[in-house]
Enzyme design. Structure first.
Site, PDB file in Angstrom:
ATOM      1  N   LEU A 106      10.607  14.916   1.399  1.00  0.00           N
ATOM      2  CA  LEU A 106      10.312  16.072   2.253  1.00  0.00           C
ATOM      3  C   LEU A 106      11.115  15.990   3.552  1.00  0.00           C
ATOM      4  O   LEU A 106      11.822  16.925   3.925  1.00  0.00           O
ATOM      5  CB  LEU A 106       8.805  16.128   2.564  1.00  0.00           C
ATOM      6  CG  LEU A 106       8.369  17.258   3.508  1.00  0.00           C
ATOM      7  CD1 LEU A 106       8.613  18.624   2.877  1.00  0.00           C
ATOM      8  CD2 LEU A 106       6.887  17.118   3.895  1.00  0.00           C
TER       9      LEU A 106
ATOM     10  N   ILE B   8      12.913   7.968   3.025  1.00  0.00           N
ATOM     11  CA  ILE B   8      12.147   8.193   1.807  1.00  0.00           C
ATOM     12  C   ILE B   8      11.724   6.849   1.183  1.00  0.00           C
ATOM     13  O   ILE B   8      12.567   6.076   0.699  1.00  0.00           O
ATOM     14  CB  ILE B   8      12.968   9.028   0.785  1.00  0.00           C
ATOM     15  CG1 ILE B   8      13.464  10.324   1.447  1.00  0.00           C
ATOM     16  CG2 ILE B   8      12.158   9.302  -0.473  1.00  0.00           C
ATOM     17  CD1 ILE B   8      12.372  11.187   2.078  1.00  0.00           C
TER      18      ILE B   8
ATOM     19  N   GLU C 149      13.719  15.450   6.529  1.00  0.00           N
ATOM     20  CA  GLU C 149      15.175  15.508   6.703  1.00  0.00           C
ATOM     21  C   GLU C 149      15.503  15.003   8.100  1.00  0.00           C
ATOM     22  O   GLU C 149      14.614  14.957   8.962  1.00  0.00           O
ATOM     23  CB  GLU C 149      15.673  16.949   6.495  1.00  0.00           C
ATOM     24  CG  GLU C 149      15.313  17.431   5.098  1.00  0.00           C
ATOM     25  CD  GLU C 149      15.886  18.800   4.745  1.00  0.00           C
ATOM     26  OE1 GLU C 149      16.596  19.389   5.591  1.00  0.00           O
ATOM     27  OE2 GLU C 149      15.619  19.258   3.633  1.00  0.00           O
TER      28      GLU C 149
ATOM     29  N   GLU D 250       3.819  10.409   7.597  1.00  0.00           N
ATOM     30  CA  GLU D 250       2.705  11.252   7.121  1.00  0.00           C
ATOM     31  C   GLU D 250       2.030  11.964   8.283  1.00  0.00           C
ATOM     32  O   GLU D 250       0.816  12.119   8.311  1.00  0.00           O
ATOM     33  CB  GLU D 250       1.677  10.393   6.388  1.00  0.00           C
ATOM     34  CG  GLU D 250       2.291   9.479   5.383  1.00  0.00           C
ATOM     35  CD  GLU D 250       2.129   9.970   3.977  1.00  0.00           C
ATOM     36  OE1 GLU D 250       1.396  10.943   3.772  1.00  0.00           O
ATOM     37  OE2 GLU D 250       2.770   9.390   3.100  1.00  0.00           O
TER      38      GLU D 250
ATOM     39  N   ARG E  40       0.839  -1.217   0.000  1.00  0.00           N
ATOM     40  CA  ARG E  40       0.000   0.000   0.000  1.00  0.00           C
ATOM     41  C   ARG E  40       0.865   1.256   0.000  1.00  0.00           C
ATOM     42  O   ARG E  40       0.555   2.231  -0.711  1.00  0.00           O
ATOM     43  CB  ARG E  40      -0.955  -0.032   1.204  1.00  0.00           C
ATOM     44  CG  ARG E  40      -2.159   0.904   1.073  1.00  0.00           C
ATOM     45  CD  ARG E  40      -1.901   2.292   1.660  1.00  0.00           C
ATOM     46  NE  ARG E  40      -1.406   2.202   2.999  1.00  0.00           N
ATOM     47  CZ  ARG E  40      -0.450   2.977   3.492  1.00  0.00           C
ATOM     48  NH1 ARG E  40       0.115   3.917   2.765  1.00  0.00           N
ATOM     49  NH2 ARG E  40      -0.025   2.818   4.736  1.00  0.00           N
ATOM     50  N   SER E  41       1.972   1.242   0.734  1.00  0.00           N
ATOM     51  CA  SER E  41       2.848   2.420   0.763  1.00  0.00           C
ATOM     52  C   SER E  41       3.411   2.714  -0.627  1.00  0.00           C
ATOM     53  O   SER E  41       3.498   3.877  -1.035  1.00  0.00           O
ATOM     54  CB  SER E  41       4.025   2.214   1.734  1.00  0.00           C
ATOM     55  OG  SER E  41       3.562   2.101   3.053  1.00  0.00           O
TER      56      SER E  41
ATOM     57  N   ARG F 281      -8.198 -23.092  18.927  1.00  0.00           N
ATOM     58  CA  ARG F 281      -7.228 -23.212  20.027  1.00  0.00           C
ATOM     59  C   ARG F 281      -7.960 -23.700  21.279  1.00  0.00           C
ATOM     60  O   ARG F 281      -8.848 -23.009  21.799  1.00  0.00           O
ATOM     61  CB  ARG F 281      -6.597 -21.833  20.290  1.00  0.00           C
ATOM     62  CG  ARG F 281      -5.650 -21.789  21.448  1.00  0.00           C
ATOM     63  CD  ARG F 281      -4.363 -22.513  21.117  1.00  0.00           C
ATOM     64  NE  ARG F 281      -3.363 -22.336  22.142  1.00  0.00           N
ATOM     65  CZ  ARG F 281      -2.323 -23.156  22.294  1.00  0.00           C
ATOM     66  NH1 ARG F 281      -2.172 -24.189  21.480  1.00  0.00           N
ATOM     67  NH2 ARG F 281      -1.428 -22.939  23.230  1.00  0.00           N
TER      68      ARG F 281
ATOM     69  N   ALA G 144      -2.236  11.524   0.600  1.00  0.00           N
ATOM     70  CA  ALA G 144      -1.684  10.238   1.036  1.00  0.00           C
ATOM     71  C   ALA G 144      -2.269   9.816   2.379  1.00  0.00           C
ATOM     72  O   ALA G 144      -2.553   8.635   2.603  1.00  0.00           O
ATOM     73  CB  ALA G 144      -0.165  10.327   1.109  1.00  0.00           C
TER      74      ALA G 144
ATOM     75  N   CYS H 254       0.001  17.394  -0.816  1.00  0.00           N
ATOM     76  CA  CYS H 254       0.233  15.991  -1.216  1.00  0.00           C
ATOM     77  C   CYS H 254      -0.019  15.069  -0.032  1.00  0.00           C
ATOM     78  O   CYS H 254      -0.608  13.987  -0.176  1.00  0.00           O
ATOM     79  CB  CYS H 254       1.690  15.789  -1.659  1.00  0.00           C
ATOM     80  SG  CYS H 254       2.224  16.886  -2.950  1.00  0.00           S
TER      81      CYS H 254
END
Ligand SMILES: Cc1cc2nc3c(=O)[nH]c(=O)nc-3n(C[C@H](O)[C@H](O)[C@H](O)COP(=O)(O)OP(=O)(O)OC[C@H]3O[C@@H](n4cnc5c(N)ncnc54)[C@H](O)[C@@H]3O)c2cc1C
Length: 394
Positions: free
Chosen positions: A142, A174, A144, A374, A101-102, A279, A253, A249
């Site tokens: 983006l 990243i 750092e 994010e 998904r990422s 179980r 996301a 953006c």
């Protein structure tokens, strides 16, 4: 006491409030198609890929063929699905693994979206069709090392030099970094933060994988380095300035994440529900004890709330009425729901729960990244708090 006097069919364990009945024909069709693909292509290989710390790149052409890359973008070879469909795609892919998904989130929401929303017509025509076809892979730079939650403090710079820009600095954590053909890089200029399309072949641009991760092991996470990289002005995203660019953006996301994590939670719930039925402890199935039933019922309750929240968010987005603070609340709530369910499912499996042969530990570890990237959980709480009070407490 139960009341069985109504004629209604019993609820399905994985969709207790029949949320699928709120989906239209196209939305149901995409859910069924992606779900089938995940069962056939992701589930059989994902535990090994996770263990081997390997992103299954071989799946990219199939994701592209199904039209899942940038699927909610109109034109330029993209599928033009509605935003609810995009959410469902994220949910089903993450039922397989958050790493898959990422990949799709970054390609579509963090690379194709900025080109689509902020790029020139030439840039859209040059990149979007090939990105939709999976021929060009993107990443989004983006964060750092000096602080992801405060992106305005970035140190990467872009300085104008004739018709070009000279980029210096680095980015950390990243997704897709070393498989990417292009990076959307946000850098500080004399005119504030601007976005650039940096191509892999540009001299002075290098990428290196971050290894020894215990989370999102089936996903690539990298560092990017820019040493006097000469980027032509034609690669500047012309239509956005300032933090608004990257934050726009991230809203796209994060929307996908709010849906995606439901898939992680459902996978954990389904597996632990079945396990609890077989179980045998103290001469009866684990599922026959009150405490276990309460835990399972609570998982089902929380998944239902997350499903309804995501669907309403999607309907608002499709109407053009979604506010970014609603995305923050949904990301915060749904990731918290999923990580708590994954941890509880892991515990209910006992010792078996620490084996990658059962999915909860993999989802649980993945969600440690998802709750951080994010925008961390705290950051999203502060976004909602700011919206409610009008005071910025960051
Ligand atoms: C697997 C993975 C993939 C990623 N992919 C990408 C990508 O593709 N592109 C990209 O640009 N980035 C990516 N990131 C980076 C991610 O977005 C950042 O890690 C995230 O924004 C948090 O930044 P940080 O790690 O620097 O933490 P920090 O910002 O240092 O935060 C540390 C802690 O402080 C808290 N905190 C921060 N500010 C406040 C405040 N004002 N008040 C109270 N508490 C606060 C946070 O909630 C957190 O608990 C990825 C990260 C991971 C783990």
């Amino acid at each position: 006491m139960s009341n069985s006097s109504t004629a209604a069919a019993p609820p399905k364990s994985g969709d207790f409030f029949d949320v699928s009945s709120l989906l239209d024909e196209d939305e149901v069709a995409i859910q069924e198609a992606v779900s089938r693909w995940v069962d056939d292509r992701v589930t059989p290989i994902i535990a090994d890929a996770f263990e081997e710390e390997r992103f299954p790149r071989e799946l990219i052409p199939e994701l592209a063929e199904m039209g899942l890359l940038g699927c909610n973008i109109e034109g330029y070879g993209c599928a033009g699905l509605n935003h609810v469909c995009y959410g469902i795609v994220c949910q089903e892919l993450e039922r397989g693994d958050a790493g898959i998904r990422s990949f799709v989130s970054v390609q579509g929401s963090l690379c194709m979206y900025p080109i689509y929303a902020y790029g020139s017509e030439d840039q859209k025509e040059q990149w979007l069709p090939r990105m939709a076809a999976g021929e060009v892979i993107g990443c989004f730079g983006l964060t750092e090392t000096d602080g992801g939650s405060d992106p305005g403090a970035m140190k990467t710079t872009a300085t104008r030099d004739g018709d070009d820009w000279i980029l210096n600095g680095s980015k950390a954590w990243i997704t897709n970094g070393t498989v990417a053909d292009i990076a959307i890089v946000w850098a500080m200029t004399d005119d504030g933060i601007r976005g650039f399309i940096v191509e892999k072949e540009m001299a002075g641009f290098t990428a290196r994988d971050i290894e020894h991760k215990f989370s999102l092991r089936a996903s690539i996470t990298s560092e990017l380095f820019f040493d006097n990289v000469r980027v032509p002005n034609t690669n500047l995203l012309p239509n956005v300035k300032g933090l608004r660019g990257p934050l726009g953006c991230l809203t796209q996301a994060r929307y996908g994440i709010a849906w995606g994590v439901i898939g992680s939670a459902q996978a954990c719930f389904d597996e632990v529900l079945e396990y609890s039925k077989v179980r045998i402890l103290f001469d009866r199935p684990l599922s026959h004890t009150q405490t276990v039933q309460r835990r399972l019922a609570d998982m089902s309750r929380r998944i239902t709330l997350a499903q309804l929240l995501a669907l309403q968010l999607g309907r608002l987005k499709d109407q053009g009425n979604m506010h970014h603070s609603q995305v923050s609340m949904a990301k915060w709530n749904n990731v918290r729901t999923a990580i708590d369910i994954a941890r509880d499912a892991r515990d209910l499996l006992g010792a078996s729960g620490i084996s990658v042969e059962f999915c909860p530990i993999r989802h649980m570890l993945n969600l440690e990244s998802v709750i951080t990237y994010e925008g961390t959980e705290t950051i999203h709480e502060l976004v909602v708090g700011r919206e409610l009070t009008g005071a910025n407490a960051f």
